[in-house]
Design an enzyme around this catalytic site. Sequence first.
Site, PDB file in Angstrom:
ATOM      1  N   LYS A  78       1.254   4.098  -2.874  1.00 33.69           N
ATOM      2  CA  LYS A  78       1.084   5.529  -2.575  1.00 33.69           C
ATOM      3  C   LYS A  78       2.331   6.307  -3.018  1.00 33.69           C
ATOM      4  O   LYS A  78       2.234   7.381  -3.596  1.00 33.69           O
ATOM      5  CB  LYS A  78       0.849   5.710  -1.077  1.00 33.69           C
ATOM      6  CG  LYS A  78       0.465   7.134  -0.742  1.00 33.69           C
ATOM      7  CD  LYS A  78      -0.065   7.275   0.663  1.00 33.69           C
ATOM      8  CE  LYS A  78      -0.455   8.705   0.930  1.00 33.69           C
ATOM      9  NZ  LYS A  78      -1.898   8.928   0.820  1.00 33.69           N
ATOM     10  N   ILE A 114      10.890   9.852   5.016  1.00 34.36           N
ATOM     11  CA  ILE A 114      10.226   8.637   5.505  1.00 34.36           C
ATOM     12  C   ILE A 114       8.710   8.756   5.474  1.00 34.36           C
ATOM     13  O   ILE A 114       8.013   7.816   5.842  1.00 34.36           O
ATOM     14  CB  ILE A 114      10.653   8.300   6.957  1.00 34.36           C
ATOM     15  CG1 ILE A 114      10.597   9.553   7.827  1.00 34.36           C
ATOM     16  CG2 ILE A 114      12.020   7.648   6.986  1.00 34.36           C
ATOM     17  CD1 ILE A 114      10.209   9.271   9.249  1.00 34.36           C
ATOM     18  N   HIS A 115       8.224   9.924   5.043  1.00 30.19           N
ATOM     19  CA  HIS A 115       6.768  10.120   5.046  1.00 30.19           C
ATOM     20  C   HIS A 115       6.402  10.999   3.835  1.00 30.19           C
ATOM     21  O   HIS A 115       7.138  11.936   3.526  1.00 30.19           O
ATOM     22  CB  HIS A 115       6.326  10.786   6.354  1.00 30.19           C
ATOM     23  CG  HIS A 115       4.847  10.767   6.578  1.00 30.19           C
ATOM     24  ND1 HIS A 115       3.989  11.631   5.946  1.00 30.19           N
ATOM     25  CD2 HIS A 115       4.063   9.957   7.346  1.00 30.19           C
ATOM     26  CE1 HIS A 115       2.743  11.375   6.317  1.00 30.19           C
ATOM     27  NE2 HIS A 115       2.758  10.359   7.175  1.00 30.19           N
ATOM     28  N   GLU A 166      26.845   5.199   7.739  1.00 30.18           N
ATOM     29  CA  GLU A 166      26.110   5.378   9.000  1.00 30.18           C
ATOM     30  C   GLU A 166      26.782   4.666  10.161  1.00 30.18           C
ATOM     31  O   GLU A 166      26.140   4.390  11.183  1.00 30.18           O
ATOM     32  CB  GLU A 166      24.656   4.884   8.830  1.00 30.18           C
ATOM     33  CG  GLU A 166      24.564   3.473   8.265  1.00 30.18           C
ATOM     34  CD  GLU A 166      23.136   2.985   8.043  1.00 30.18           C
ATOM     35  OE1 GLU A 166      22.195   3.563   8.597  1.00 30.18           O
ATOM     36  OE2 GLU A 166      22.981   1.995   7.312  1.00 30.18           O
ATOM     37  N   ARG A 200      16.627  -0.994  -0.959  1.00 34.11           N
ATOM     38  CA  ARG A 200      17.653  -1.099   0.078  1.00 34.11           C
ATOM     39  C   ARG A 200      17.717  -2.545   0.549  1.00 34.11           C
ATOM     40  O   ARG A 200      16.736  -3.058   1.093  1.00 34.11           O
ATOM     41  CB  ARG A 200      17.377  -0.185   1.267  1.00 34.11           C
ATOM     42  CG  ARG A 200      18.460  -0.408   2.360  1.00 34.11           C
ATOM     43  CD  ARG A 200      18.500   0.656   3.403  1.00 34.11           C
ATOM     44  NE  ARG A 200      17.442   0.544   4.384  1.00 34.11           N
ATOM     45  CZ  ARG A 200      17.402   1.271   5.505  1.00 34.11           C
ATOM     46  NH1 ARG A 200      18.356   2.168   5.763  1.00 34.11           N
ATOM     47  NH2 ARG A 200      16.404   1.131   6.348  1.00 34.11           N
ATOM     48  N   ASP A 243      21.766   5.962  12.839  1.00 34.54           N
ATOM     49  CA  ASP A 243      22.633   4.833  13.165  1.00 34.54           C
ATOM     50  C   ASP A 243      24.003   5.306  13.632  1.00 34.54           C
ATOM     51  O   ASP A 243      24.594   4.725  14.543  1.00 34.54           O
ATOM     52  CB  ASP A 243      22.804   3.917  11.948  1.00 34.54           C
ATOM     53  CG  ASP A 243      21.663   2.921  11.854  1.00 34.54           C
ATOM     54  OD1 ASP A 243      21.741   1.880  12.527  1.00 34.54           O
ATOM     55  OD2 ASP A 243      20.705   3.191  11.118  1.00 34.54           O
ATOM     56  N   ASP A 294      35.264  35.810  -8.106  1.00 30.15           N
ATOM     57  CA  ASP A 294      36.342  35.162  -8.841  1.00 30.15           C
ATOM     58  C   ASP A 294      35.973  33.696  -9.045  1.00 30.15           C
ATOM     59  O   ASP A 294      34.804  33.327  -8.958  1.00 30.15           O
ATOM     60  CB  ASP A 294      37.714  35.378  -8.172  1.00 30.15           C
ATOM     61  CG  ASP A 294      37.760  34.844  -6.758  1.00 30.15           C
ATOM     62  OD1 ASP A 294      36.766  34.222  -6.326  1.00 30.15           O
ATOM     63  OD2 ASP A 294      38.773  35.041  -6.076  1.00 30.15           O
ATOM     64  N   LYS A 297       0.836  -1.202   0.000  1.00 29.69           N
ATOM     65  CA  LYS A 297       0.000   0.000   0.000  1.00 29.69           C
ATOM     66  C   LYS A 297       0.877   1.260   0.000  1.00 29.69           C
ATOM     67  O   LYS A 297       0.599   2.233  -0.705  1.00 29.69           O
ATOM     68  CB  LYS A 297      -0.901  -0.033   1.239  1.00 29.69           C
ATOM     69  CG  LYS A 297      -2.184   0.736   1.075  1.00 29.69           C
ATOM     70  CD  LYS A 297      -3.092   0.591   2.290  1.00 29.69           C
ATOM     71  CE  LYS A 297      -3.659   1.934   2.693  1.00 29.69           C
ATOM     72  NZ  LYS A 297      -3.015   2.582   3.814  1.00 29.69           N
TER      73      LYS A 297
HETATM   74  N1  COA Z   1       5.712   5.856   1.931  1.00 25.86           N
HETATM   75  C1  COA Z   1       4.504   5.814   1.321  1.00 25.86           C
HETATM   76  N2  COA Z   1       3.351   6.029   1.938  1.00 25.86           N
HETATM   77  C2  COA Z   1       3.404   6.312   3.247  1.00 25.86           C
HETATM   78  C3  COA Z   1       4.619   6.368   3.946  1.00 25.86           C
HETATM   79  C4  COA Z   1       5.808   6.134   3.235  1.00 25.86           C
HETATM   80  N3  COA Z   1       7.011   6.169   3.825  1.00 25.86           N
HETATM   81  N4  COA Z   1       4.392   6.689   5.229  1.00 25.86           N
HETATM   82  C5  COA Z   1       3.055   6.825   5.346  1.00 25.86           C
HETATM   83  N5  COA Z   1       2.456   6.585   4.159  1.00 25.86           N
HETATM   84  C6  COA Z   1       1.023   6.660   3.857  1.00 25.86           C
HETATM   85  C7  COA Z   1       0.184   5.857   4.809  1.00 25.86           C
HETATM   86  O1  COA Z   1       0.049   4.532   4.346  1.00 25.86           O
HETATM   87  C8  COA Z   1      -1.111   6.617   4.788  1.00 25.86           C
HETATM   88  O2  COA Z   1      -1.789   6.278   3.590  1.00 25.86           O
HETATM   89  P1  COA Z   1      -3.407   6.359   3.500  1.00 25.86           P
HETATM   90  O3  COA Z   1      -3.769   7.776   3.841  1.00 25.86           O
HETATM   91  O4  COA Z   1      -3.689   5.992   2.087  1.00 25.86           O
HETATM   92  O5  COA Z   1      -3.892   5.372   4.507  1.00 25.86           O
HETATM   93  C9  COA Z   1      -0.679   8.061   4.635  1.00 25.86           C
HETATM   94  O6  COA Z   1       0.623   8.009   4.022  1.00 25.86           O
HETATM   95  C10 COA Z   1      -0.572   8.821   5.939  1.00 25.86           C
HETATM   96  O7  COA Z   1       0.267   8.110   6.814  1.00 25.86           O
HETATM   97  P2  COA Z   1       0.237   8.345   8.385  1.00 25.86           P
HETATM   98  O8  COA Z   1      -1.012   7.763   8.946  1.00 25.86           O
HETATM   99  O9  COA Z   1       0.519   9.779   8.665  1.00 25.86           O
HETATM  100  O10 COA Z   1       1.488   7.525   8.873  1.00 25.86           O
HETATM  101  P3  COA Z   1       1.522   6.009   9.392  1.00 25.86           P
HETATM  102  O11 COA Z   1       1.212   6.006  10.851  1.00 25.86           O
HETATM  103  O12 COA Z   1       0.693   5.159   8.485  1.00 25.86           O
HETATM  104  O13 COA Z   1       3.037   5.610   9.185  1.00 25.86           O
HETATM  105  C11 COA Z   1       5.368   5.427   9.562  1.00 25.86           C
HETATM  106  C12 COA Z   1       4.084   6.197   9.936  1.00 25.86           C
HETATM  107  C13 COA Z   1       6.547   6.105  10.213  1.00 25.86           C
HETATM  108  C14 COA Z   1       5.221   3.978  10.030  1.00 25.86           C
HETATM  109  C15 COA Z   1       5.497   5.477   8.018  1.00 25.86           C
HETATM  110  O14 COA Z   1       5.585   6.813   7.637  1.00 25.86           O
HETATM  111  C16 COA Z   1       6.618   4.672   7.435  1.00 25.86           C
HETATM  112  O15 COA Z   1       6.476   3.471   7.247  1.00 25.86           O
HETATM  113  N6  COA Z   1       7.754   5.328   7.078  1.00 25.86           N
HETATM  114  C17 COA Z   1       8.870   4.667   6.463  1.00 25.86           C
HETATM  115  C18 COA Z   1       9.573   3.746   7.447  1.00 25.86           C
HETATM  116  C19 COA Z   1      10.805   3.109   6.847  1.00 25.86           C
HETATM  117  O16 COA Z   1      10.814   2.750   5.679  1.00 25.86           O
HETATM  118  N7  COA Z   1      11.872   2.993   7.641  1.00 25.86           N
HETATM  119  C20 COA Z   1      13.092   2.449   7.192  1.00 25.86           C
HETATM  120  C21 COA Z   1      13.977   3.468   6.577  1.00 25.86           C
HETATM  121  S1  COA Z   1      14.573   4.667   7.705  1.00 25.86           S
HETATM  122 MG    MG Z   2      20.225   2.629   9.180  1.00 24.10          MG
END
Ligand code: COA
Ligand code: MG
Length: 285
Positions: free
Chosen positions: A20, A213-214, A120, A66, A147, A261, A16
């Site tokens: 997105k 990450i978001h 890292e 990754r 990290d 320069d 999902k």
């Molecule tokens: N990539 C794509 N979509 C994302 C996303 C991301 N990194 N983070 C959140 N979303 C989506 C959610 O699925 C949600 O979709 P919806 O509205 O269709 O249901 C929307 O964006 C809003 O998300 P939100 O509710 O604010 O956040 P969350 O609680 O679902 O998720 C995290 C929070 C931190 C778990 C999430 O942002 C995440 O998984 N981030 C990446 C983590 C990761 O990859 N870490 C390893 C590398 S450092």
């Molecule tokens: Mg790391």
Amino acid sequence: MRPRRCLLFMPGDDLKKIQKGIRLGVDAIVMDLEDGVALKRKAEARATIATALRDLPFGRSERVVRINPIGSGLEQADLDAVLPQRPDSILLPKVEHAGHIQWLAETIADPSVRVLALIETARGVVNLREIAAASDRLDALIFGAEDLAGDIGATRTQAGWEVFYARSAVVTHAAACGLQAIDTLVIDFNDEAALIEDARLGAQLGFSGKLAIHPRQVDVIQAIFTPSDEQIAQAQRLILVHEEQQAQGSGAFAFEGKMIDRPAIRAAQQVITKAQAAGKIPRNP
Ligand code: COA
Ligand code: MG
């Protein structure tokens, strides 16, 4: 090299989020197999990423995976699962010496797959010089502050002085070897002001992009790592005046109240390169 102003991470077992992510117009989508995925979900994540690479329309977003770090015992199975679906790049975490990059470059048969190295750990920082020069498959050095702070025993702060040496060293070594430098992420995805401040500092330091990450972080980051119209216009004026001055035989000259320069000209040329990479102005013929 592809523009990498923002690289958005998502757990590889979360289809999902991948779906997105590809709708956001972000420069790079990083599907994670490492710390974003629980140990017992690694196989599920490999299969999900392979399916996404095969079936989903990523548009202009780079398809990055990754994998787990070398020595984890997971890295070969990660590559075996995703390489047949031809990702654009592999992001290798916890790179500690040139041998890590060389192993990856040799293991990936397809020469069009690029390598991005995440720095890292303390060892990664002290070995930056050999890592940056390890392979012509390497496109970018990425700095990971979270990290690193754990590895050196530092406490993270918003200002980031505890990791400043490493952050700056990553940019410097990347520049010395003609690589991109990508800055660390901001974990508090609800704090837009903190993200803006940190991204601006990264851009000032010389980074060409930043991790996210978001989805909320993507537009903010891409805007900060794209030169503004005003910056582009000023750089173009500067280069033009420089060419006139060169023709007249003067090295240093005054421009809009400042001494100009060679270093200022190089900075202006970098603004133009970044604007071209972002598609704001056409590339030189
Ligand atoms: N990539 C794509 N979509 C994302 C996303 C991301 N990194 N983070 C959140 N979303 C989506 C959610 O699925 C949600 O979709 P919806 O509205 O269709 O249901 C929307 O964006 C809003 O998300 P939100 O509710 O604010 O956040 P969350 O609680 O679902 O998720 C995290 C929070 C931190 C778990 C999430 O942002 C995440 O998984 N981030 C990446 C983590 C990761 O990859 N870490 C390893 C590398 S450092
Ligand atoms: Mg790391």
